[in-house]
Motif scaffolding. Structure first.
Motif, PDB file in Angstrom:
ATOM      1  N   PRO A 226     -57.096   0.259  10.527  1.00  0.00           N
ATOM      2  CA  PRO A 226     -56.545  -0.838  11.332  1.00  0.00           C
ATOM      3  C   PRO A 226     -57.498  -2.025  11.320  1.00  0.00           C
ATOM      4  O   PRO A 226     -58.608  -1.946  10.781  1.00  0.00           O
ATOM      5  CB  PRO A 226     -56.451  -0.216  12.733  1.00  0.00           C
ATOM      6  N   ILE A 227     -57.056  -3.124  11.891  1.00  0.00           N
ATOM      7  CA  ILE A 227     -57.918  -4.281  12.145  1.00  0.00           C
ATOM      8  C   ILE A 227     -58.159  -4.353  13.648  1.00  0.00           C
ATOM      9  O   ILE A 227     -57.203  -4.408  14.429  1.00  0.00           O
ATOM     10  CB  ILE A 227     -57.268  -5.592  11.653  1.00  0.00           C
ATOM     11  N   TRP A 228     -59.429  -4.305  14.017  1.00  0.00           N
ATOM     12  CA  TRP A 228     -59.809  -4.413  15.431  1.00  0.00           C
ATOM     13  C   TRP A 228     -60.673  -5.650  15.600  1.00  0.00           C
ATOM     14  O   TRP A 228     -61.761  -5.739  15.005  1.00  0.00           O
ATOM     15  CB  TRP A 228     -60.599  -3.186  15.880  1.00  0.00           C
ATOM     16  N   ASN A 229     -60.216  -6.610  16.384  1.00  0.00           N
ATOM     17  CA  ASN A 229     -60.981  -7.822  16.640  1.00  0.00           C
ATOM     18  C   ASN A 229     -61.402  -8.479  15.322  1.00  0.00           C
ATOM     19  O   ASN A 229     -62.579  -8.701  15.073  1.00  0.00           O
ATOM     20  CB  ASN A 229     -62.208  -7.523  17.513  1.00  0.00           C
ATOM     21  N   VAL A 230     -60.422  -8.771  14.486  1.00  0.00           N
ATOM     22  CA  VAL A 230     -60.498  -9.498  13.221  1.00  0.00           C
ATOM     23  C   VAL A 230     -61.266  -8.791  12.103  1.00  0.00           C
ATOM     24  O   VAL A 230     -61.536  -9.391  11.059  1.00  0.00           O
ATOM     25  CB  VAL A 230     -61.042 -10.948  13.380  1.00  0.00           C
ATOM     26  N   ARG A 231     -61.611  -7.505  12.264  1.00  0.00           N
ATOM     27  CA  ARG A 231     -62.245  -6.803  11.158  1.00  0.00           C
ATOM     28  C   ARG A 231     -61.941  -5.310  11.265  1.00  0.00           C
ATOM     29  O   ARG A 231     -61.439  -4.837  12.286  1.00  0.00           O
ATOM     30  CB  ARG A 231     -63.757  -7.041  11.127  1.00  0.00           C
ATOM     31  N   ALA A 232     -62.249  -4.583  10.210  1.00  0.00           N
ATOM     32  CA  ALA A 232     -62.058  -3.136  10.241  1.00  0.00           C
ATOM     33  C   ALA A 232     -63.025  -2.516  11.236  1.00  0.00           C
ATOM     34  O   ALA A 232     -64.118  -3.043  11.475  1.00  0.00           O
ATOM     35  CB  ALA A 232     -62.291  -2.555   8.850  1.00  0.00           C
ATOM     36  N   PRO A 233     -62.677  -1.395  11.861  1.00  0.00           N
ATOM     37  CA  PRO A 233     -63.608  -0.717  12.767  1.00  0.00           C
ATOM     38  C   PRO A 233     -64.938  -0.425  12.075  1.00  0.00           C
ATOM     39  O   PRO A 233     -64.983  -0.179  10.859  1.00  0.00           O
ATOM     40  CB  PRO A 233     -62.865   0.582  13.117  1.00  0.00           C
TER      41      PRO A 233
ATOM     42  N   ARG B 247     -68.634  -3.462  21.714  1.00  0.00           N
ATOM     43  CA  ARG B 247     -70.041  -3.016  21.717  1.00  0.00           C
ATOM     44  C   ARG B 247     -70.503  -2.681  20.300  1.00  0.00           C
ATOM     45  O   ARG B 247     -71.615  -3.046  19.899  1.00  0.00           O
ATOM     46  CB  ARG B 247     -70.209  -1.790  22.618  1.00  0.00           C
ATOM     47  N   GLU B 248     -69.654  -1.983  19.557  1.00  0.00           N
ATOM     48  CA  GLU B 248     -70.055  -1.570  18.208  1.00  0.00           C
ATOM     49  C   GLU B 248     -70.191  -2.769  17.275  1.00  0.00           C
ATOM     50  O   GLU B 248     -71.112  -2.820  16.448  1.00  0.00           O
ATOM     51  CB  GLU B 248     -69.041  -0.563  17.647  1.00  0.00           C
ATOM     52  N   GLN B 249     -69.306  -3.755  17.422  1.00  0.00           N
ATOM     53  CA  GLN B 249     -69.437  -4.949  16.600  1.00  0.00           C
ATOM     54  C   GLN B 249     -70.664  -5.770  16.997  1.00  0.00           C
ATOM     55  O   GLN B 249     -71.403  -6.248  16.127  1.00  0.00           O
ATOM     56  CB  GLN B 249     -68.171  -5.805  16.717  1.00  0.00           C
ATOM     57  N   ASP B 250     -70.884  -5.918  18.287  1.00  0.00           N
ATOM     58  CA  ASP B 250     -72.014  -6.735  18.765  1.00  0.00           C
ATOM     59  C   ASP B 250     -73.359  -6.145  18.358  1.00  0.00           C
ATOM     60  O   ASP B 250     -74.324  -6.886  18.108  1.00  0.00           O
ATOM     61  CB  ASP B 250     -71.960  -6.886  20.287  1.00  0.00           C
ATOM     62  N   THR B 251     -73.425  -4.822  18.289  1.00  0.00           N
ATOM     63  CA  THR B 251     -74.696  -4.158  17.953  1.00  0.00           C
ATOM     64  C   THR B 251     -74.769  -3.752  16.485  1.00  0.00           C
ATOM     65  O   THR B 251     -75.748  -3.129  16.060  1.00  0.00           O
ATOM     66  CB  THR B 251     -74.902  -2.906  18.831  1.00  0.00           C
TER      67      THR B 251
ATOM     68  N   SER C 226     -61.108   6.819  22.236  1.00  0.00           N
ATOM     69  CA  SER C 226     -60.177   7.051  23.331  1.00  0.00           C
ATOM     70  C   SER C 226     -58.758   6.657  22.929  1.00  0.00           C
ATOM     71  O   SER C 226     -58.545   5.796  22.071  1.00  0.00           O
ATOM     72  CB  SER C 226     -60.613   6.242  24.551  1.00  0.00           C
ATOM     73  N   SER C 227     -57.789   7.274  23.573  1.00  0.00           N
ATOM     74  CA  SER C 227     -56.388   6.867  23.376  1.00  0.00           C
ATOM     75  C   SER C 227     -56.030   5.691  24.288  1.00  0.00           C
ATOM     76  O   SER C 227     -54.958   5.104  24.147  1.00  0.00           O
ATOM     77  CB  SER C 227     -55.450   8.042  23.663  1.00  0.00           C
ATOM     78  N   ASP C 228     -56.928   5.327  25.206  1.00  0.00           N
ATOM     79  CA  ASP C 228     -56.697   4.211  26.123  1.00  0.00           C
ATOM     80  C   ASP C 228     -57.059   2.896  25.432  1.00  0.00           C
ATOM     81  O   ASP C 228     -58.166   2.740  24.906  1.00  0.00           O
ATOM     82  CB  ASP C 228     -57.539   4.389  27.384  1.00  0.00           C
ATOM     83  N   TYR C 229     -56.157   1.947  25.451  1.00  0.00           N
ATOM     84  CA  TYR C 229     -56.358   0.698  24.719  1.00  0.00           C
ATOM     85  C   TYR C 229     -57.545  -0.097  25.246  1.00  0.00           C
ATOM     86  O   TYR C 229     -58.387  -0.576  24.470  1.00  0.00           O
ATOM     87  CB  TYR C 229     -55.087  -0.147  24.781  1.00  0.00           C
ATOM     88  N   ASP C 230     -57.648  -0.266  26.556  1.00  0.00           N
ATOM     89  CA  ASP C 230     -58.751  -1.058  27.114  1.00  0.00           C
ATOM     90  C   ASP C 230     -60.104  -0.428  26.800  1.00  0.00           C
ATOM     91  O   ASP C 230     -61.073  -1.142  26.506  1.00  0.00           O
ATOM     92  CB  ASP C 230     -58.578  -1.213  28.628  1.00  0.00           C
ATOM     93  N   ALA C 231     -60.167   0.891  26.835  1.00  0.00           N
ATOM     94  CA  ALA C 231     -61.431   1.576  26.518  1.00  0.00           C
ATOM     95  C   ALA C 231     -61.820   1.345  25.059  1.00  0.00           C
ATOM     96  O   ALA C 231     -63.006   1.160  24.732  1.00  0.00           O
ATOM     97  CB  ALA C 231     -61.304   3.067  26.812  1.00  0.00           C
ATOM     98  N   ILE C 232     -60.834   1.341  24.184  1.00  0.00           N
ATOM     99  CA  ILE C 232     -61.104   1.100  22.768  1.00  0.00           C
ATOM    100  C   ILE C 232     -61.598  -0.318  22.538  1.00  0.00           C
ATOM    101  O   ILE C 232     -62.521  -0.554  21.763  1.00  0.00           O
ATOM    102  CB  ILE C 232     -59.833   1.368  21.937  1.00  0.00           C
ATOM    103  N   VAL C 233     -60.973  -1.273  23.217  1.00  0.00           N
ATOM    104  CA  VAL C 233     -61.402  -2.662  23.065  1.00  0.00           C
ATOM    105  C   VAL C 233     -62.866  -2.802  23.464  1.00  0.00           C
ATOM    106  O   VAL C 233     -63.671  -3.422  22.746  1.00  0.00           O
ATOM    107  CB  VAL C 233     -60.517  -3.597  23.908  1.00  0.00           C
ATOM    108  N   GLN C 234     -63.242  -2.220  24.585  1.00  0.00           N
ATOM    109  CA  GLN C 234     -64.619  -2.321  25.065  1.00  0.00           C
ATOM    110  C   GLN C 234     -65.603  -1.648  24.106  1.00  0.00           C
ATOM    111  O   GLN C 234     -66.675  -2.192  23.793  1.00  0.00           O
ATOM    112  CB  GLN C 234     -64.724  -1.715  26.460  1.00  0.00           C
TER     113      GLN C 234
END
Length: 237
Positions: free
Chosen positions: A156-163, A128-132, A116-124
């Motif tokens: 990019p770096i998303w939540n301290v690691r690469a996507p 999920r992808e990192q947790d699973t 998504s282009s929406d930041y909050d949606a990307i964070v969520q």
């Protein structure tokens, strides 16, 4: 033959033999040095058929593989935690700067299920992808790494690691014998875990010096890009 110009007497046999020996030695030395001299600058795309024996230096084939996302981004440094909508993602801007300065092939990693282009949606979604420990599918055919010596992996770096899609990419390919340079754009955390993550998902590869640019500064990073490319010994055009 050496002809004396300032002596009336003919040279002795010993002098003639010594002069001939020196001439032959000089000729042999000149031939050896010519064979070791650097070749003229090369042009065009390097191929795996070129070698040190024919070019005077090792030719490295380079693949630049990158994942980038446009849309709403978080800017920590200059925008004090604000958000800005990007038409072109920061990592794509950085990849363009790198690709315009060296001879390389470029592969863009795109998600089969677009982010998504929406930041909050990307964070969520990223949480999920990192947790699973997810492996998001990649759209299209993956490149072959055959014939490449150096792989630049940019994201990019998303939540301290690469996507997580970067792990999808690295686990699907054979990096044995390759030199891998991690490249990241970030808000706060630099390369963070990318070196360790790539080492785990690229067995047999050499993880070499990475490069990280703050997303807010990527448009003005030309000097830093060129300095890094020179440090890792990739010829800059």
């Amino acid at each position: 033959m050496i002809t004396p110009q300032h002596h009336a007497a003919l040279p002795s046999r010993r002098t003639v033999l010594r002069s001939a020996l020196l001439t032959a030695t000089a000729a042999l030395s000149a031939t050896y040095l010519a064979g070791c001299s650097p070749s003229s600058p090369r042009s065009g795309i390097p191929t795996s058929s070129q070698s040190a024996a024919t070019t005077g230096s090792n030719v490295k084939r380079v693949l630049l593989a990158y994942f980038s996302r446009p849309g709403e981004n978080y800017y920590y440094y200059y925008y004090y935690g604000g958000r800005i909508d990007l038409k072109v993602g920061n990592t794509e801007v950085l990849a363009d700067k790198i690709g315009s300065r060296i001879t390389c092939d470029t592969y863009r990693i795109q998600a089969a299920d677009p982010y998504s282009s929406d930041y909050d949606a990307i964070v969520q979604r990223n949480v999920r992808e990192q947790d699973t420990d997810a492996r998001p599918a990649i759209e299209g055919r993956l490149p072959s790494l055959d014939g490449y010596d150096v792989i630049l992996l940019a994201s990019p770096i998303w939540n301290v690691r690469a996507p997580m899609i970067m792990t999808t990419f690295t686990e699907a390919l054979d990096f044995r014998g390759k030199t891998v340079h991690p490249v990241t754009t970030y808000a706060m955390s630099g390369l963070d875990t990318t070196e360790r993550d790539h080492a785990a998902s690229c067995p047999g590869a050499t993880i070499a010096e990475g490069f990280a640019v703050r997303g807010e500064e990527v448009k003005d990073a030309d000097t830093e890009v060129e300095a890094w490319l020179r440090r890792i010994r990739l010829p800059v055009r």
